[in-house]
Design an enzyme around this catalytic site. Structure first.
Site, mmCIF file in Angstrom:
data_model
loop_
_atom_site.group_PDB
_atom_site.id
_atom_site.type_symbol
_atom_site.label_atom_id
_atom_site.label_comp_id
_atom_site.label_asym_id
_atom_site.label_seq_id
_atom_site.Cartn_x
_atom_site.Cartn_y
_atom_site.Cartn_z
ATOM 1 C CE LYS A 66 5.419 10.140 -14.598
ATOM 2 N NZ LYS A 66 4.588 9.748 -14.194
ATOM 3 C CE LYS A 90 1.280 14.391 -5.228
ATOM 4 N NZ LYS A 90 1.438 12.971 -5.339
ATOM 5 C CE LYS A 102 -3.685 11.701 -10.317
ATOM 6 N NZ LYS A 102 -2.559 11.392 -9.673
ATOM 7 C CB THR A 186 1.874 4.728 -3.731
ATOM 8 O OG1 THR A 186 1.690 5.176 -5.265
ATOM 9 C CG2 THR A 186 1.065 6.063 -3.283
ATOM 10 C CG ASN A 217 -0.063 -0.133 -6.143
ATOM 11 O OD1 ASN A 217 0.405 0.522 -5.705
ATOM 12 N ND2 ASN A 217 0.108 -1.420 -7.075
#
Length: 325
Positions: A66, A90, A102, A186, A217
């Site tokens: 992911k 993480k 990624k 985030t 963002n």
């Protein structure tokens, strides 16, 4: 800078501090697989252009990998692999059943028209369609990608596999099955960390000054939430530089002005009427050195280095960017 080499040094430090066994370390010491592609798009003027594209599935021991896809001119394989390693750690740290992945395209997205951006997003999925999927690898937004781009990517994937597959992408528009709160998640995470610090230190929030490097963002939503909670956000910046106001900035007004004019300006807006607020223009390096209580690096990795670390005077650093220092 070789970002993967730097990330592996941090991994070694973790191993030394935690006593992780050798087999676990070896499983994390190299990526399982990385796909490198040259993808092409037809420009609006008819010219055919090629761009390097990457997707790394670093480790899938805990489940499907992911992680986000970024569009940035400085992205390379080392960066993608390092970010995938951090995503692996993480996911494991918070106990979700995913591995780390990624992706990136080496491109300046600001040089693309909206139609060219859509073509690039769809070309990326065509190049990676056999490499991703709900049970294998699930992309998401990252630097200079957003819900609209995720929607294009999901649509392209569904055309290729000839069936509905909303689980292939996260961060897509709500109308396509996206999740409430995903866009601000985030920045909200960083905001909640600062709130815990406030509780621990019994802060008067109005007296706590904050500088945020990066107004994308994550940085925007963190700044917005902090101001709403009563903190004094005195500085923000984007890739072109920053603005500073000792009395604090009106984050939502600045955001709306940037959407209209693509420029970061200290303004206060009442509906569509905006007034300039007295402020100081500063570089990103100067923002990092401000004497504030809280510094939030929310741009790209490597913002704080051995060369500028001594200039940082903030009492607390809350990272949004991956590998900010």
């Amino acid at each position: 800078m070789d970002l993967l080499k730097d990330a592996l040094k941090r991994l070694n430090h973790i191993v030394e501090k935690t006593g992780i066994n050798e087999s676990t370390y070896q499983a994390l010491a190299q990526p399982q697989r990385t796909l490198s592609s040259n993808i092409s798009i037809r420009r609006d003027n008819g010219k055919l252009d090629y761009f390097k594209a990457y997707r790394c599935q670093y480790n899938d021991l805990l489940g499907p990998t992911k992680g986000g896809i970024r569009f940035h001119q400085e992205s390379d394989m080392s960066e993608v692999q390092a970010l995938a390693l951090w995503m692996t750690l993480k996911c494991a740290a918070v106990g979700v059943p995913f591995g780390g992945g990624k992706g990136a395209v080496t491109v300046d997205p600001k040089s693309l028209s909206p139609m060219e951006l859509e073509r690039l997003a769809r070309a990326y999925i065509r190049a990676n369609a056999d490499f991703i999927g709900p049970d294998q690898d699930i992309p998401a937004p990252d630097v200079y990608t957003n819900a609209r781009i995720m929607g294009w990517m999901m649509d392209e994937y569904e055309k290729i596999v000839r069936k509905k597959s909303p689980a292939v992408i996260t961060g897509k528009p709500l109308i396509f099955g996206g999740s409430e709160g995903r866009e601000s998640a985030t920045g909200r995470g960083a905001f909640l960390m600062i709130e815990r610090l406030s509780e621990k230190n019994n802060w008067n929030k109005a007296e706590q000054t904050v500088a945020i490097q990066g107004f994308g963002n994550g940085g925007y939503h963190c700044a917005r939430l902090l101001q709403q909670a009563g903190y004094k956000v005195v500085a923000v910046s984007d890739s072109k530089g920053g603005i500073y106001c000792e009395d604090g900035l009106d984050i939502e007004s600045i955001y709306q002005e940037k959407q209209r004019n693509k420029a970061l300006k200290a303004v206060y807006c009442d509906d569509s009427v905006c007034e300039s607020v007295e402020h100081k223009v500063l570089s990103n390096e100067e923002l990092l050195a401000l004497e504030v209580d809280i510094l939030v690096p929310a741009a790209l990795s490597g913002a704080i280095t051995r060369d500028n670390a001594k200039a940082v005077s903030a009492k607390y650093i809350i990272e949004i960017a991956n590998g900010a220092h």
